[in-house]
Structures are given as C-alpha cells and as structure tokens.
Design a protein around this motif. Structure first.
Motif, PDB file in Angstrom:
ATOM      1  N   PHE A 122       0.546  -1.015   0.219  1.00  0.00           N
ATOM      2  CA  PHE A 122      -0.095  -0.103  -0.100  1.00  0.00           C
ATOM      3  C   PHE A 122       1.227   1.233   0.366  1.00  0.00           C
ATOM      4  N   MET A 123       1.920   1.445   0.561  1.00  0.00           N
ATOM      5  CA  MET A 123       3.084   2.209   0.870  1.00  0.00           C
ATOM      6  C   MET A 123       3.762   2.434  -0.741  1.00  0.00           C
ATOM      7  N   LYS A 124       3.847   1.584  -1.083  1.00  0.00           N
ATOM      8  CA  LYS A 124       4.534   1.837  -2.424  1.00  0.00           C
ATOM      9  C   LYS A 124       3.789   2.277  -3.714  1.00  0.00           C
ATOM     10  N   GLN A 125       2.399   1.758  -3.448  1.00  0.00           N
ATOM     11  CA  GLN A 125       1.519   2.644  -3.945  1.00  0.00           C
ATOM     12  C   GLN A 125       0.443   3.636  -3.805  1.00  0.00           C
ATOM     13  N   TYR A 126       0.821   3.831  -2.677  1.00  0.00           N
ATOM     14  CA  TYR A 126       0.277   5.075  -2.062  1.00  0.00           C
ATOM     15  C   TYR A 126       0.821   6.181  -1.834  1.00  0.00           C
ATOM     16  N   LEU A 127       2.114   5.889  -1.109  1.00  0.00           N
ATOM     17  CA  LEU A 127       2.190   6.418  -0.337  1.00  0.00           C
ATOM     18  C   LEU A 127       4.253   6.995  -0.178  1.00  0.00           C
ATOM     19  N   SER A 128       4.138   6.261  -1.813  1.00  0.00           N
ATOM     20  CA  SER A 128       5.847   6.367  -2.371  1.00  0.00           C
ATOM     21  C   SER A 128       6.005   8.056  -2.093  1.00  0.00           C
ATOM     22  N   GLY A 129       5.352   9.063  -2.670  1.00  0.00           N
ATOM     23  CA  GLY A 129       5.574  10.361  -2.105  1.00  0.00           C
ATOM     24  C   GLY A 129       5.932  11.027  -0.359  1.00  0.00           C
ATOM     25  N   ALA A 130       5.259  10.251  -0.097  1.00  0.00           N
ATOM     26  CA  ALA A 130       5.717  10.447   1.691  1.00  0.00           C
ATOM     27  C   ALA A 130       6.768   9.940   2.294  1.00  0.00           C
ATOM     28  N   GLU A 131       7.907  10.794   3.273  1.00  0.00           N
ATOM     29  CA  GLU A 131       8.460  10.423   4.338  1.00  0.00           C
ATOM     30  C   GLU A 131       8.249   9.269   5.065  1.00  0.00           C
ATOM     31  N   PHE A 132       8.481   8.561   5.919  1.00  0.00           N
ATOM     32  CA  PHE A 132       8.112   7.371   7.089  1.00  0.00           C
ATOM     33  C   PHE A 132       9.052   8.251   7.875  1.00  0.00           C
ATOM     34  N   GLU A 133       7.806   8.604   9.636  1.00  0.00           N
ATOM     35  CA  GLU A 133       9.125   8.939  10.778  1.00  0.00           C
ATOM     36  C   GLU A 133       8.378   7.742  11.742  1.00  0.00           C
ATOM     37  N   GLN A 134       9.929   6.952  12.750  1.00  0.00           N
ATOM     38  CA  GLN A 134       8.676   6.565  13.389  1.00  0.00           C
ATOM     39  C   GLN A 134       8.466   7.123  14.762  1.00  0.00           C
ATOM     40  N   VAL A 135       7.988   7.128  15.476  1.00  0.00           N
ATOM     41  CA  VAL A 135       7.590   7.460  17.042  1.00  0.00           C
ATOM     42  C   VAL A 135       6.980   6.312  17.907  1.00  0.00           C
ATOM     43  N   SER A 136       6.808   6.023  18.721  1.00  0.00           N
ATOM     44  CA  SER A 136       7.066   5.405  19.892  1.00  0.00           C
ATOM     45  C   SER A 136       5.334   4.386  19.259  1.00  0.00           C
ATOM     46  N   SER A 137       4.192   5.291  19.523  1.00  0.00           N
ATOM     47  CA  SER A 137       3.486   4.085  18.564  1.00  0.00           C
ATOM     48  C   SER A 137       2.695   4.553  17.681  1.00  0.00           C
ATOM     49  N   THR A 138       1.908   3.990  17.684  1.00  0.00           N
ATOM     50  CA  THR A 138       0.780   4.225  16.316  1.00  0.00           C
ATOM     51  C   THR A 138      -0.123   4.778  16.685  1.00  0.00           C
ATOM     52  N   ALA A 139      -0.557   4.746  18.327  1.00  0.00           N
ATOM     53  CA  ALA A 139      -1.157   5.723  18.753  1.00  0.00           C
ATOM     54  C   ALA A 139      -0.734   6.842  18.966  1.00  0.00           C
ATOM     55  N   GLU A 140       0.768   7.179  18.902  1.00  0.00           N
ATOM     56  CA  GLU A 140       1.193   8.706  19.728  1.00  0.00           C
ATOM     57  C   GLU A 140       1.266   9.108  18.099  1.00  0.00           C
ATOM     58  N   GLY A 141       1.518   8.374  17.353  1.00  0.00           N
ATOM     59  CA  GLY A 141       1.450   9.122  15.260  1.00  0.00           C
ATOM     60  C   GLY A 141      -0.019   9.612  15.131  1.00  0.00           C
ATOM     61  N   VAL A 142      -1.306   9.179  15.720  1.00  0.00           N
ATOM     62  CA  VAL A 142      -2.809   9.376  15.633  1.00  0.00           C
ATOM     63  C   VAL A 142      -2.813  10.796  16.598  1.00  0.00           C
ATOM     64  N   ARG A 143      -2.106  10.108  17.445  1.00  0.00           N
ATOM     65  CA  ARG A 143      -1.924  12.159  18.993  1.00  0.00           C
ATOM     66  C   ARG A 143      -1.840  12.625  17.407  1.00  0.00           C
ATOM     67  N   ILE A 144      -0.504  13.229  17.227  1.00  0.00           N
ATOM     68  CA  ILE A 144       0.507  13.839  16.400  1.00  0.00           C
ATOM     69  C   ILE A 144      -0.733  14.195  15.746  1.00  0.00           C
ATOM     70  N   VAL A 145      -0.941  14.000  14.187  1.00  0.00           N
ATOM     71  CA  VAL A 145      -2.353  13.777  13.328  1.00  0.00           C
ATOM     72  C   VAL A 145      -3.062  14.985  13.880  1.00  0.00           C
ATOM     73  N   SER A 146      -3.930  14.536  15.284  1.00  0.00           N
ATOM     74  CA  SER A 146      -4.966  15.206  15.092  1.00  0.00           C
ATOM     75  C   SER A 146      -4.302  16.625  15.855  1.00  0.00           C
ATOM     76  N   SER A 147      -2.977  16.498  16.636  1.00  0.00           N
ATOM     77  CA  SER A 147      -2.689  18.278  17.101  1.00  0.00           C
ATOM     78  C   SER A 147      -2.423  19.178  16.195  1.00  0.00           C
ATOM     79  N   LEU A 148      -1.200  18.071  14.905  1.00  0.00           N
ATOM     80  CA  LEU A 148      -1.008  18.919  13.583  1.00  0.00           C
ATOM     81  C   LEU A 148      -2.384  19.574  12.603  1.00  0.00           C
ATOM     82  N   GLN A 149      -3.560  18.865  12.604  1.00  0.00           N
ATOM     83  CA  GLN A 149      -4.900  19.154  12.048  1.00  0.00           C
ATOM     84  C   GLN A 149      -3.489  19.653  10.244  1.00  0.00           C
TER      85      GLN A 149
END
Ligand code: PPY
Length: 287
Positions: A122-149
C-alpha cells in the motif's frame, strides 16, 4: 485487580491485550516500550505486554533485546492476534485531489517502526511520495496528526485511535496480508492465573562454549533424539564481544516434562550456558 503495563492507549497492544485478558485487569498505559518493561520490573505493575514477533517481519529485535539484556522478567504467556492497519488522517485539501493517487497529497506518515514492513504494498502504491517518521507507538502517531490538523501528515494505526483522537479513517485494512498476525508476550515476576491452554512452550537462551567445534550441532541433537520440537531458533549478538552469539530458542513443551530438563542438562554438560526465559502457556488466535 492485577495491573498490566501496555504500550498505549489506543494501540494494537491494547486491542490485543483486552481481547486476550478481558476486563478483569487494570490496564496502565505507557508511551514507550522501555517504560512497560521498567514498570513491570519495578513492581509498579504486576504484568507487562510486549509485541514480540510479526508474520512478515519476524522478531521485533528491540523488544527481544530488552527482554534478554535489560530486565529479568519471566515470560508468563504468549498469544497471537490479527492486526488490521488503517491509514488515518485528513481528507485532501481543496484543489489538491489527484485522480491517479487519492493519497498523493500526503507528505509524511507517522507510525511505529514495525508498521512499514506490514503495509509495504500500500505504501509503495499510494505513499511513495511521503516520508516515514518513526514514533513510539501507532497511537502516538495518530495523536500527533490530530494535534497538527495538517492533511499532509497522516498516521497508520488502530480504528480505536481514529475514533478516540477524532481523526478520520482514510483507508481501512491496508496491511499486505489479511492474516497479519502479531505474537505478544505477557511478562511478570509472579505467575498469574490464566485460562488453560493445551500448548506449553519453553524459551531458553543458550550461549555456546568457545573453541568447541560442533557445539550447536550437539545442542540441536540433544533435542532431536528426544523428539522435542523447536519452533524457533535465532542467533543474536551477546553484546559483550564482537562475533559472539547466543541462541534464542522456543521449545514446544514444558519444563515439567521429563525430557526437556534432561535435554537442558545435556546441553549444560557440554559447557553451554543456559538461561530459562520462561515456561508458559501458548494460545492460538480465537475470536
Ligand atoms: O504501536 C502500537 O500500536 C503497538 O502496540 C505496537 C505494535 C505495532 C504494530 C503491530 C503490532 C504492535
């Protein structure tokens, strides 16, 4: 009620643990897996939960390393749980829609480090232009996304994190394989009463003596002639001296049996060091 440390909240670890242990436990969430180990080790919690292995990626080496080198916490149980990965983020801003790629506006994806290997197609097909950034958990990623809007930053995580943080689900079940399973370990200083299981497993670490040609062969034959089944063997650096390894071995069977302790004695007799990480029930996935 017993207290169980998990990486959380709203993570795959929480989903998997609630499914396995139910609601008769108090779940205590920690942001980092090191905190889960430390809380369990210090007695802040009775038990801890560690994601240890995935169908596609194999062992989560960082977590195995903690179990082996940083703490002395016996394994009390293992179970398997299916993981459905979801792309979570905001819809494309107006004027940024792309016919050829509905997710082409995403420039950064946040998630736990084991995730990309599990949704690589999926990432190759749809997210190849996106950079991956590692965070401490999947939920932490969602929390950051919600705070950035910011629609250009998305996360990969659980459906419950999407709901709890109020960030829309852009695409469900983006993992490469439908049966994407993760094996979790329950660790703790004291045994807990758990539902019965037909399968017992024993995990040991074996360090071979130096200058003993054929030592690994001898170790394996101690199991083989007793018809003891090994379900996993992995070599890992001892971290003490370059080029020295120990073997992490999962064995089908219990230390209460006659054969397994005698196999271990035989291995020790040839000069191997054996450390027992646990003898515990193993549970397949049932829904
Ligand atoms: O970050 C999480 O949600 C975890 O619980 C760790 C994890 C990540 C991906 C698969 C299984 C466990």
């Amino acid at each position: 009620m017993k207290r169980v440390a998990i990486l959380g909240p709203s993570t795959f670890s929480e989903e998997a643990t609630r499914h396995f242990l139910g609601e008769d436990f108090t779940y205590v969430s920690y942001k980092l897996i090191s905190e889960v180990f430390n809380a369990t080790s210090s007695g802040e919690t009775d038990l801890g939960v560690i994601p240890i292995e995935n169908t596609l990626e194999g062992s989560v080496h960082l977590h195995v390393d903690w179990l082996v080198h940083e703490v002395d916490l016996p394994i009390r149980a293992e179970w398997v749980f299916p993981i459905d990965m979801n792309l979570i983020g905001y819809p494309a801003p107006e004027g940024r829609t792309d016919e050829s790629n509905p997710f082409g506006y995403i420039r950064k994806v946040l998630s736990h480090h084991v995730v990309p290997a599990q949704c690589s197609r999926f990432m190759k097909q749809y997210l190849s232009g996106a950079e991956f950034e590692q965070v401490s958990s999947t939920a932490e990623g969602v929390r950051i996304v919600s705070s950035l809007q910011d629609p250009s930053v998305a996360a990969i995580g659980t459906a419950i994190a999407s709901t709890n943080y109020g960030v829309p689900m852009l695409q469900k079940e983006i993992q490469d394989h439908k049966d994407n399973m993760t094996r979790f370990l329950l660790v703790g200083k004291e045994a807990s009463e758990l539902k019965p299981s037909e399968d017992m497993k024993t995990t040991i670490l074996v360090t071979l003596p130096e200058d003993y040609p054929g030592a690994l062969h001898q170790v394996l034959s101690a199991f083989a002639w007793r018809r003891i089944n090994l379900s996993k063997i992995e070599s890992k650096p001892t971290k003490k001296k370059l080029g020295t390894y120990y073997f992490y071995i999962d064995i089908a069977g219990s230390l209460d049996s006659v054969l397994l302790p005698s196999a271990i004695q035989e291995i020790e007799a040839i000069g191997c060091q054996v450390r027992i990480l646990g003898c515990y029930p193993s549970y397949p996935y049932t829904n």
